[in-house]
Write a protein that holds these residues in place. Structure first.
Motif, PDB file in Angstrom:
ATOM      1  N   VAL A   1       0.360  -1.185   0.116  1.00 50.66           N
ATOM      2  CA  VAL A   1      -0.093  -0.225   0.223  1.00 50.66           C
ATOM      3  C   VAL A   1       1.020   0.549   0.438  1.00 50.66           C
TER       4      VAL A   1
ATOM      5  N   LEU B   1       2.213   1.520  -3.420  1.00 50.87           N
ATOM      6  CA  LEU B   1       1.136   2.492  -4.416  1.00 50.87           C
ATOM      7  C   LEU B   1       0.558   3.723  -3.783  1.00 50.87           C
TER       8      LEU B   1
ATOM      9  N   LEU C   1       1.344   6.384  -6.825  1.00 46.65           N
ATOM     10  CA  LEU C   1       0.642   7.516  -7.125  1.00 46.65           C
ATOM     11  C   LEU C   1       0.249   8.563  -7.123  1.00 46.65           C
TER      12      LEU C   1
ATOM     13  N   LEU D   1      -5.564   2.393 -12.374  1.00 44.93           N
ATOM     14  CA  LEU D   1      -6.460   1.525 -11.728  1.00 44.93           C
ATOM     15  C   LEU D   1      -6.358   0.547 -11.431  1.00 44.93           C
TER      16      LEU D   1
ATOM     17  N   THR E   1      -4.208  -0.249  -9.015  1.00 39.75           N
ATOM     18  CA  THR E   1      -4.719  -0.379  -7.292  1.00 39.75           C
ATOM     19  C   THR E   1      -5.648  -1.991  -7.196  1.00 39.75           C
TER      20      THR E   1
ATOM     21  N   LEU F   1      -5.243  -3.761  -3.331  1.00 42.07           N
ATOM     22  CA  LEU F   1      -6.318  -3.221  -2.676  1.00 42.07           C
ATOM     23  C   LEU F   1      -7.364  -4.283  -2.841  1.00 42.07           C
TER      24      LEU F   1
ATOM     25  N   VAL G   1     -10.314  -1.274  -5.136  1.00 36.45           N
ATOM     26  CA  VAL G   1     -11.023  -0.349  -6.564  1.00 36.45           C
ATOM     27  C   VAL G   1     -11.809   0.349  -7.530  1.00 36.45           C
TER      28      VAL G   1
ATOM     29  N   ILE H   1     -13.033   3.231  -4.958  1.00 38.62           N
ATOM     30  CA  ILE H   1     -11.877   4.313  -5.248  1.00 38.62           C
ATOM     31  C   ILE H   1     -12.694   4.613  -6.862  1.00 38.62           C
ATOM     32  N   THR H   2     -12.711   4.592  -7.937  1.00 39.61           N
ATOM     33  CA  THR H   2     -12.978   5.103  -9.312  1.00 39.61           C
ATOM     34  C   THR H   2     -14.497   5.410  -9.160  1.00 39.61           C
TER      35      THR H   2
ATOM     36  N   ILE I   1      -7.342   9.780  -8.992  1.00 34.70           N
ATOM     37  CA  ILE I   1      -7.313   7.690  -8.395  1.00 34.70           C
ATOM     38  C   ILE I   1      -6.549   8.300  -6.925  1.00 34.70           C
TER      39      ILE I   1
ATOM     40  N   LEU J   1      -8.078   7.313  -3.604  1.00 32.15           N
ATOM     41  CA  LEU J   1      -7.173   6.520  -2.271  1.00 32.15           C
ATOM     42  C   LEU J   1      -7.483   6.447  -0.825  1.00 32.15           C
TER      43      LEU J   1
END
Length: 180
Positions: free
Chosen positions: A7, A10, A14, A83, A86, A90, A95, A98-99, A160, A164
């Protein structure tokens, strides 16, 4: 422990992707490859078949689901890959949440830009022309025009990252906004 490292990687990727998207309108493939490589490596080190299958489901399903946005050139390839990364880290449910959040953030950014640029009517005409051109010519062109600069573009990597952040705040901060 490995998941915390995944994480953290990530979030770092990001953040770098958001900065690169703002500066260059692109997300470097190397950044995404590094993220996939580390994540897959950590999954293989765990020797847990479920974590490995979750990695592939989380990576492949978002790619397939959001490919239509890429075809219509509303998302860049880097956005889809972010994405997908992600989702690999996760999982599929995260995802998707989050999207949804990122799309809302992007919509807010768009509305703010339209208000600041005072071009609602122009943007509505542009959208109508875009879809009418697609119907008429059966060709998909880019949704934005480079000659206009990026004043009307929303850098979705930023959305994004914020998606997140909001999702993580809701998950770990116990704030309930009805998406968990």
């Amino acid at each position: 422990m490995l998941h915390i490292i995944e994480v953290s990687i990530l979030v770092s990727i990001l953040l770098c992707a958001a900065i690169m998207d703002i500066k260059t309108d692109r997300v470097p493939n190397l950044l995404i490859i590094v993220g996939f490589g580390f994540t897959l490596g950590f999954r293989l080190l765990s020797f847990d078949v479920t974590r490995i299958s979750d990695y592939f489901a989380g990576a492949l399903i978002p790619s397939a689901a959001f490919f239509i946005f890429f075809i219509f050139r509303m998302f860049g390839a880097g956005d889809i890959k972010l994405l997908s990364l992600t989702g690999a880290v996760l999982g599929l449910k995260a995802v998707m949440n989050i999207t949804v959040i990122a799309l809302f953030v992007g919509a807010i950014f768009s509305v703010v830009r339209i208000i600041l640029n005072r071009n609602l009517i122009i943007r509505m005409h542009y959208l109508a022309d875009y879809f009418l051109g697609f119907i008429r010519d059966r060709e998909i062109g880019p949704y934005y025009v480079k000659e206009e600069g990026n004043g009307n573009m929303v850098h979705f990597a930023v959305c994004i990252l914020l998606g997140l952040s909001i999702y993580g705040g809701c998950l770990f901060g116990q704030v309930n906004i009805g998406i968990m």
